[in-house]
Structures are given as structure tokens and as C-alpha cells.
Design an enzyme around this catalytic site. Structure first.
Site, PDB file in Angstrom:
ATOM      1  N   ARG A 325     -30.796 -14.669  -2.841  1.00  0.00           N
ATOM      2  CA  ARG A 325     -31.816 -14.062  -1.979  1.00  0.00           C
ATOM      3  C   ARG A 325     -31.373 -14.051  -0.532  1.00  0.00           C
ATOM      4  O   ARG A 325     -31.632 -13.095   0.203  1.00  0.00           O
ATOM      5  CB  ARG A 325     -33.147 -14.800  -2.129  1.00  0.00           C
ATOM      6  CG  ARG A 325     -33.122 -16.258  -1.694  1.00  0.00           C
ATOM      7  CD  ARG A 325     -34.493 -16.926  -1.917  1.00  0.00           C
ATOM      8  NE  ARG A 325     -34.439 -18.349  -1.706  1.00  0.00           N
ATOM      9  CZ  ARG A 325     -34.607 -18.929  -0.526  1.00  0.00           C
ATOM     10  NH1 ARG A 325     -34.820 -18.191   0.541  1.00  0.00           N
ATOM     11  NH2 ARG A 325     -34.550 -20.239  -0.412  1.00  0.00           N
ATOM     12  N   GLU A 347     -25.704  -0.182  -6.883  1.00  0.00           N
ATOM     13  CA  GLU A 347     -24.948   0.516  -7.914  1.00  0.00           C
ATOM     14  C   GLU A 347     -25.135  -0.163  -9.267  1.00  0.00           C
ATOM     15  O   GLU A 347     -24.694  -1.288  -9.464  1.00  0.00           O
ATOM     16  CB  GLU A 347     -23.462   0.537  -7.547  1.00  0.00           C
ATOM     17  CG  GLU A 347     -22.574   1.223  -8.576  1.00  0.00           C
ATOM     18  CD  GLU A 347     -21.118   1.214  -8.183  1.00  0.00           C
ATOM     19  OE1 GLU A 347     -20.271   1.495  -9.045  1.00  0.00           O
ATOM     20  OE2 GLU A 347     -20.824   0.913  -7.015  1.00  0.00           O
TER      21      GLU A 347
END
Length: 570
Positions: A325, A347
């Protein structure tokens, strides 16, 4: 049962034998099944003749003994991070890869060794590599049958300097005087504390030789821990390398010796800038016949771009500790601060990364939604038209479309991802008792619809309609091929799956907030993401995945998947 095979002919007959080929870079196998327990033999000890597929064996082997010469590549490969100690190398952490099929083939098996250990050592600060292979016994070649050449197999995957002897490697690491002054390449972009330990995130362009050298040493981690991951080509032209930015996460540790480095690698991520066409609508296009001007040189960082996260990895010893995170938040912050970046995309994310991304983006956007009192309007129609059947979803009357567009563009979040976060937030604003997870009467809701007496029931009805609308637009090409009844059923099932995934995350967020309140801790929005939401291969949050995808399968698809799928992608 020990079988001695000598010049044995087998006829390929449904009654006598079933033959199946499996491909592998390390060697193909032929699997035989003829009434006895299945045997696995390398194709190199068999030759096929004629249309009748007769298999001719040219040597004598005990098949049961032969099977002992194969081992699991995932167990054999051992990755070790080391630091220099007083007299020898000190192991910081040791772990096994999650995948080895890109290197050793789909079967992830290595032939020709007993007690095989492939140890990949990396210096914890600069990832100086070393390959060391040990085994109890090696298969002696029989004609064209030989053990796998491990150094040759690994050569395309690790740098040339990894093929040094262990004594030379130990000497180089122990006597590395530059380690004391080592700093990660690039610039420091973020510092944080986790579990009373200090960490730093550094970012640098791939055009920087030091960044490129460090990434080259870490490239093998992509193939070992990222499903279907592909190492980057670091020998591209400089203008291409300038589009790449590499983020390194390091822990600040106490050096074991005065000359050792204080940095220890935790993980890294790569981002790429895709050019984004933005038409200037403030000016009317004018055709000019002037010669093409030779203007100033344009740097890729000056062009409008979409920033795409290509690779994102936290090493196993540091997973489930919140580092993912922090790394994602650092990348997002850099994206927001860069005026040339339009939005942040990812992606081909796996579901584990989706959990991390949803958690981070939710806590980034939630204060903004609360500030502007974003909610679903339970009465989008006029009072006199409430009883009429709506022909389409009144989106503009249900939610503030213009405001939400401005929030999305200011935080530079992809439109699909923003829709997920918005749906999750709007669902959280509906009381639990009025939601399916809280025991809401779904039959009554289907009958009453937007005419329900309780405004929260109407909000829940419209929430489901908004979600169905997004799913239908996204999967329209698939849904229009179905009958109307089946189309409605598929949408209902998908909405329920999406809602179930949101409920899992919302429950996790709520429990965390309660714990923080009980401890009297106040954290920034970016820091309130669950520590378990790391993009690692295992963890609590990955056992309860967010269900987003809309799929339509038939029996042929299922059979094909069972035959061809090596493993389930996550």
C-alpha cells in the site's frame, strides 16, 4: 513394481496404451498408461517409428529408480538475501519461488539429480547475485540421456557476474568497502514506519545506469513470483528507457559490521508512460503550408501521458506488512503531482493486486466523497411520474455526474477503477439492513423497485441498477448474444458477485477503523489501508477475492480449460 524395459515395442492402441505429450523447455515427457500405475519417462529415451507410433527403447532402466532422478524445481530453488558478517555471510532471509515454469518448463521438474539445491544468493543492498548448485548424486549420461544443464538453463535469466565461485563471491561481499556508503539509485520519494521499523522508497529513471544495473539483477524475481510476468528489456534506446521509472522499497537496518550497508531490499515496482492524445478544443484547426519547423527537442516527460504500473512485487519475507500500500500510494502521489500525467492505470492486474488497489483508492477518495456528500438520490423522478415504468436508468438524476468527473480527473484514477470505488462507497452509504448482506427482502425489492416506501430501499434498488448498467456497457458484446431471460440472469448473478466482493472489503475497512478507534489512533487516509492487502501470493484478503469479471462459459470451454490450464491465475 520394477520393470526392466529392453528393446520393448509398444503399439499405440486404445486398449494397450494411451500416450500424452507435455512440452517443457527442460525436456518433453511421454506419459504412459496401460493398466499399470502411470509411468513418466523422458522422451529422449524413446524414439517413434512409423504411422503406428511404435516406441523403441534402446537401453535397460529400472523405471521406479528412474523416477527418483526428477525433483520439484520450486523446492530445489532457494533464494537467499545475505549481508557481510565478521567472518562469513549472514543470511537475512531465505525463501522459495512461487513459479519456475518460465525457466524449467510447465511441469516445473528438473531431471538428473538427487538432493538438488539451487541457491540464488543476493546481497541485500545492491542484489549482487551468485549461483551455487549442490546435489547428492548426478545422473550419468546414457547415450543421449543426460541431466539438465542447470547453469546453461539459468544463463538467460541471471547476470553474467552470478556465475562466480562461492569463495570469490563471499570475498567480494565481505570486502566490499563501497557498501557502507551505498544509497539506492534515484531520489528518495517516501519514508514510513511499519511495526517499529523504518523504510524508504526511492525512484529513478531506467535511463540511469545504476537503476538499470540494480533492475537487471532483480529481473529474475519477475519470472519467479509474478504469474506470466516478463522481464524488461533494458537495452532499448535511451528515449524508450526514459519512459520507465523504477521504484525500490528498502528497509533501514542496523549494519552487522562497520563496513556493511544499512539498506535491505523489500520490493520494487516499474511504471511506464504511454503517450496520451489530448485534442485542444479551444482552438480551431488551421491548415498551414509552411515548412515543418525544427523546434526544440521534446523529452518524454513533457508529453501528456498515461502512467501504467507494469510490475509490482513485494518479496515474500515482507508480504502482509503493508509495504504494498505504501508503494502504491507513493506511485499515485507522484502521478498526481506530475502535470503531464493524465491518469494512473495498471497492466493486467491479478486479483491480489486488485484488492490492494481497491483498498488504497477507497481510502484516498472516501474523504472527498464525504466532503461533497455524494449519495444516491432516492427520488430521481417527479412525484407524479414515480408510478411510471422507467425506460432507462436516470444516471444524471441519481448521482452528481459532473462533480464525480471532476473528482476522478483531479485524482487521476482510471475510469473503470473509479467506478468500482464509487460503487463501493455508495453501497456503504446504504444501511446494512437494507442490503442483501444484511438480510434485505430481495423479493419485495424486485416487486416494489423504485416505488418502495423506504428511501434506503430505493437507494439500494438504484445502486443495483447503476451497477448493472456499467456491467452491461462493459460486456455488451457478450450479453447481446444471449436470450433476454439468460441475459437478465447473468446480470443478476454478476451484480451479486460484485456486491459480495464489496461487502468483504467494507467489512475489513470497518473492523480496522473500530480497532484504530479503540486504540485512539488517527491515521491519514493513505495509511488506513489494510496491512493484509499486499500484492503477494498468499494472505487473508486473497482468500476472499473481489468478484468482478463477467464470463459466459459453455461445456466446450470448461473441457478445454481442464486440458490446457497449468494453474489458476490469481
Amino acid at each position: 513394481m520394477a520393470l526392466i524395459l529392453e528393446r520393448l515395442y509398444l503399439l499405440s492402441s486404445p486398449r494397450n496404451a494411451i500416450i500424452r505429450n507435455t512440452r517443457s523447455e527442460a525436456g518433453r515427457e511421454l506419459i504412459f498408461s496401460f493398466g499399470l500405475p502411470s509411468l513418466s519417462l523422458p522422451s529422449c529415451i524413446a524414439s517413434q517409428y512409423g504411422k503406428r507410433r511404435r516406441l523403441y527403447f534402446t537401453t535397460q532402466l529400472h523405471v521406479n529408480s528412474f523416477l527418483h532422478w526428477t525433483c520439484d524445481a520450486n523446492d530445489a530453488v532457494n533464494i537467499t538475501l545475505v549481508q557481510p558478517d565478521e567472518q562469513k555471510l549472514k543470511t537475512v532471509s531465505s525463501f522459495h519461488p512461487q513459479f519456475t515454469y518460465p525457466i524449467f518448463g510447465d511441469d516445473e521438474r528438473i531431471f538428473g539429480y538427487k538432493g538438488l539445491i539451487i541457491r540464488l544468493r543476493f546481497a541485500a543492498h545492491d542484489l549482487r547475485p551468485q549461483l551455487h548448485i549442490s546435489y547428492d548424486e548426478k545422473f550419468k549420461p546414457v547415450e543421449d540421456i543426460a541431466a539438465v544443464d542447470i547453469p546453461k538453463t539459468l544463463k538467460p535469466w541471471i547476470p553474467e557476474d552470478a556465475f562466480v565461485t562461492l569463495p570469490d563471491y563471499e570475498k567480494a561481499v565481505l570486502e566490499d568497502k563501497a557498501a557502507k556508503d551505498f544509497k539506492p539509485p534515484g531520489k528518495l520519494v517516501h519514508c514510513y514506519v511499519s511495526r517499529n521499523r523504518n523504510f524508504e522508497i526511492w525512484a529513478g529513471s531506467l535511463a540511469d545506469p545504476e537503476v538499470r544495473r540494480l533492475l537487471d539483477r532483480a529481473q529474475i524475481f519477475v519470472s519467479l513470483f509474478i504469474e506470466a510476468g516478463t522481464p524488461l528489456a533494458t537495452d532499448d534506446p535511451e528515449w524508450t528507457l526514459q519512459r520507465w521509472t523504477v521504484y525500490f522499497v528498502y528497509e533501514i537496518v542496523k549494519p552487522p559490521t562497520p563496513t556493511a550497508s544499512k539498506y535491505s531490499i523489500v520490493g520494487y515496482a516499474t511504471t511506464y508512460r504511454w503517450w496520451h492524445y489530448r485534442r485542444d478544443r479551444t482552438q480551431v484547426p488551421v491548415v498551414k503550408n509552411d515548412p515543418f519547423p525544427s523546434g526544440p527537442e521534446i523529452h518524454p516527460s513533457q508529453l501528456p501521458s498515461r502512467l501504467r504500473i507494469a510490475q509490482f512485487l513485494i518479496l515474500p519475507p515482507h508480504q502482509n506488512s503493508g509495504h504494498g500500500r505504501h508503494l502504491y500510494t507513493a506511485i499515485h502521489s507522484a502521478c498526481v503531482q506530475d502535470p503531464s500525467v493524465v491518469e494512473l492505470t495498471v497492466e493486467d492486474p491479478n486479483e491480489a493486486f486488485d484488492v490492494l488497489r481497491d483498498s488504497a483508492d477507497y481510502h484516498i477518495l472516501r474523504p472527498e466523497f464525504i466532503k461533497h456528500e455524494v449519495n444516491i438520490n432516492p427520488d430521481p423522478y417527479e412525484a407524479h411520474s414515480r408510478n411510471q415504468r422507467p425506460r432507462r436508468v436516470p444516471t444524471a438524476a441519481l448521482i452528481p455526474v459532473k462533480l464525480l468527473h471532476d473528482i476522478r480527473t483531479s485524482y487521476k484514477i482510471d475510469s473503470t477503477q473509479f467506478a468500482h470505488i464509487l460503487e463501493m462507497f455508495l453501497l456503504s452509504q446504504i444501511p446494512l439492513k437494507n442490503r442483501h448482506a444484511g438480510g434485505a427482502n430481495m423479493s419485495r425489492l424486485l416487486i416494489k423497485k423504485h416505488r418502495a416506501e423506504d428511501p434506503n430501499e430505493r437507494r439500494y434498488y438504484w445502486w443495483r441498477m447503476l451497477t448493472k448498467q456499467r456491467l452491461y456497457k462493459r460486456s455488451k458484446d457478450i450479453l447481446i448474444q444471449l436470450d433476454l431471460d439468460e441475459r437478465i440472469q447473468k446480470l443478476e448473478e454478476t451484480v451479486s458477485n460484485v456486491e459480495e466482493g464489496y461487502e468483504v472489503l467494507l467489512k475489513e475497512f470497518s473492523e480496522r477503523e473500530e480497532k484504530l478507534k479503540a486504540r485512539g489512533v488517527v491515521e491519514s487516509p493513505a495509511a488506513t489501508v489494510s496491512d493484509d492487502a499486499s500484492a503477494g501470493p498468499s494472505g487473508t484478503s486473497r482468500d476472499q477475492r473481489v468478484k468482478r469479471k463477467f464470463t459466459v462459459e459453455d461445456d466446450e470451454d470448461k473441457v478445454e480449460e481442464e486440458d490446457t490450464a497449468k494453474r489458476t491465475k490469481v
